[in-house]
Design a protein around this motif. Structure first.
Motif, PDB file in Angstrom:
ATOM      1  N   LEU A 166       0.369  -1.230  -0.102  1.00  0.00           N
ATOM      2  CA  LEU A 166      -0.263   0.254  -0.053  1.00  0.00           C
ATOM      3  C   LEU A 166       0.369   0.634   0.420  1.00  0.00           C
ATOM      4  O   LEU A 166       0.704   2.687   0.140  1.00  0.00           O
ATOM      5  CB  LEU A 166      -1.221   0.235   1.116  1.00  0.00           C
ATOM      6  CG  LEU A 166      -1.849  -1.179   1.321  1.00  0.00           C
ATOM      7  CD1 LEU A 166      -2.234  -1.256   2.568  1.00  0.00           C
ATOM      8  CD2 LEU A 166      -2.908  -1.038   0.252  1.00  0.00           C
ATOM      9  N   GLY A 167       2.303   1.380   0.005  1.00  0.00           N
ATOM     10  CA  GLY A 167       3.348   2.284   0.205  1.00  0.00           C
ATOM     11  C   GLY A 167       3.246   2.820   1.558  1.00  0.00           C
ATOM     12  O   GLY A 167       3.314   4.151   1.120  1.00  0.00           O
ATOM     13  N   THR A 191       8.646  -7.470   6.019  1.00  0.00           N
ATOM     14  CA  THR A 191       7.796  -6.261   5.733  1.00  0.00           C
ATOM     15  C   THR A 191       8.707  -5.886   4.620  1.00  0.00           C
ATOM     16  O   THR A 191       7.483  -5.362   3.900  1.00  0.00           O
ATOM     17  CB  THR A 191       8.324  -5.236   6.915  1.00  0.00           C
ATOM     18  OG1 THR A 191       9.809  -5.766   7.174  1.00  0.00           O
ATOM     19  CG2 THR A 191       7.735  -5.797   8.629  1.00  0.00           C
ATOM     20  N   TYR A 192       9.478  -5.856   4.288  1.00  0.00           N
ATOM     21  CA  TYR A 192       9.877  -5.880   2.751  1.00  0.00           C
ATOM     22  C   TYR A 192       8.844  -6.486   1.910  1.00  0.00           C
ATOM     23  O   TYR A 192       8.244  -5.309   0.805  1.00  0.00           O
ATOM     24  CB  TYR A 192      11.117  -6.198   2.308  1.00  0.00           C
ATOM     25  CG  TYR A 192      12.338  -5.278   3.318  1.00  0.00           C
ATOM     26  CD1 TYR A 192      12.403  -3.939   3.425  1.00  0.00           C
ATOM     27  CD2 TYR A 192      13.553  -5.533   3.316  1.00  0.00           C
ATOM     28  CE1 TYR A 192      13.613  -3.269   4.300  1.00  0.00           C
ATOM     29  CE2 TYR A 192      14.943  -4.787   4.107  1.00  0.00           C
ATOM     30  CZ  TYR A 192      14.555  -3.544   4.238  1.00  0.00           C
ATOM     31  OH  TYR A 192      15.328  -2.434   4.925  1.00  0.00           O
ATOM     32  N   ALA A 193       8.818  -7.380   1.915  1.00  0.00           N
ATOM     33  CA  ALA A 193       7.820  -8.605   1.263  1.00  0.00           C
ATOM     34  C   ALA A 193       7.115  -8.559   0.965  1.00  0.00           C
ATOM     35  O   ALA A 193       6.341  -8.809  -0.075  1.00  0.00           O
ATOM     36  CB  ALA A 193       8.428 -10.111   1.321  1.00  0.00           C
ATOM     37  N   ALA A 194       6.374  -8.172   1.883  1.00  0.00           N
ATOM     38  CA  ALA A 194       4.966  -7.991   2.067  1.00  0.00           C
ATOM     39  C   ALA A 194       3.617  -9.295   2.226  1.00  0.00           C
ATOM     40  O   ALA A 194       3.026  -8.835   1.244  1.00  0.00           O
ATOM     41  CB  ALA A 194       4.064  -6.465   1.572  1.00  0.00           C
TER      42      ALA A 194
END
Length: 302
Positions: A166-167, A191-194
């Motif tokens: 979601l940016g 958190t990077y890969a989401a």
């Protein structure tokens, strides 16, 4: 749903169900099943209120948090008008504002992350808290579980720290909690890969304790909650919870020693006397302390 303050009576919650069993286990259910229990500003306020209320309610010994229907919490409700996170876009906040004006109504209502306010209320809780993740838990649905003491997941659960899609950034104080639970490298990877994590991946990463079939989830949570509180001192349990969360972040063990010493003194002259007597007499201890009224005045500290 209107953006109003949480009600004083838990029976009047719009987004939560509050049910306390005879043995003191509160089941706090996120209750917007038609929206997969998506998080709203109202839910945030009610959760914050509920966890503050728990500290003053001696009928509650432990808390189990779960979701109504097939989801735990599908994240923020993105259908809301305006800023979907409930933030005031007319302001220009600074880091100094977050230090000097944190409780100023303009900052508290217009800038402070709603999930973070919930996380801080859970962090301050004096009762054990167990997450029973019954289905999808993404975004705030995942991060709100981090300050809970134990996470159990059903085989239907899916967990995602999806903020990157979601940016936006991880919220709800998760940059403090998640690395402590799973390590900095894994926290950054997730958190990077989401990505959406399967129950097995969450278990392998140390985020959840146990994965069970959906029909066994709540019974497993209740059994664990009873192990935490049956025959235990309410004051000692409250102090233990706060000591573990707060002291683990101290820069030197001496800081833990200061608190340990005070807490040991308090409990040794309180429920500890009954505990020692019961041990010597080979009987079950009958502790009488109350977390709402018998905690020492220096709690919380730091």
């Amino acid at each position: 749903m209107t953006d109003t303050a949480a009600p004083a009576d838990p029976e009047a919650y719009d987004t939560l169900l509050w049910e306390v069993s005879d043995d003191g286990i509160l089941t706090l259910t996120l209750n917007r099943p038609d929206a997969l229990n998506a998080f709203t500003v109202t839910m945030a306020r009610e959760l914050e209120h509920a966890f503050r209320r728990v500290n003053d309610d001696d009928s509650v010994a432990a808390v189990v948090v779960t979701g109504s229907g097939r989801a735990f919490c599908a994240g923020m409700d993105l259908s809301a008008e305006g800023n979907v996170f409930g933030l005031d876009e007319s302001l220009s906040p600074t880091l100094e504002d977050m230090t000097d004006r944190l409780d100023d109504p303009a900052i508290a209502e217009g800038i402070r992350d709603t999930g973070g306010r919930v996380a801080l209320a859970i962090y301050d809780c004096t009762k054990p808290v167990i997450a029973a993740i019954n289905g999808p838990a993404v975004g705030i649905g995942a991060t709100m579980t981090l300050p809970m003491d134990v996470r159990l997941a059903s085989t239907s659960a899916r967990i995602g720290f999806v903020f990157g899609r979601l940016g936006i950034v991880p919220e709800a104080c998760s940059s403090w909690f998640l690395p402590r639970l799973v390590g900095i490298s894994r926290a950054l990877e997730w958190t990077y890969a989401a990505d959406i994590l399967s129950p097995a991946e969450a278990l392998d990463g140390g985020l959840v304790r146990t994965v069970v079939e959906p029909e066994a989830l709540l019974d497993t949570a209740y059994e664990l909650a009873r192990r935490f509180v049956a025959g235990r001192s309410r004051v000692a349990t409250a102090l233990t919870r706060q000591m573990m969360w707060r002291n683990s972040a101290q820069p030197h063990p001496l800081e833990a020693h200061r608190v340990d010493s005070l807490a040991m003194w308090v409990t040794s002259v309180g429920d500890g006397k009954e505990g020692v007597a019961a041990f010597k007499e080979k009987r079950t201890a009958e502790f009488t302390s109350s977390a709402s009224s018998d905690l020492p005045g220096w709690v919380p500290w730091g």
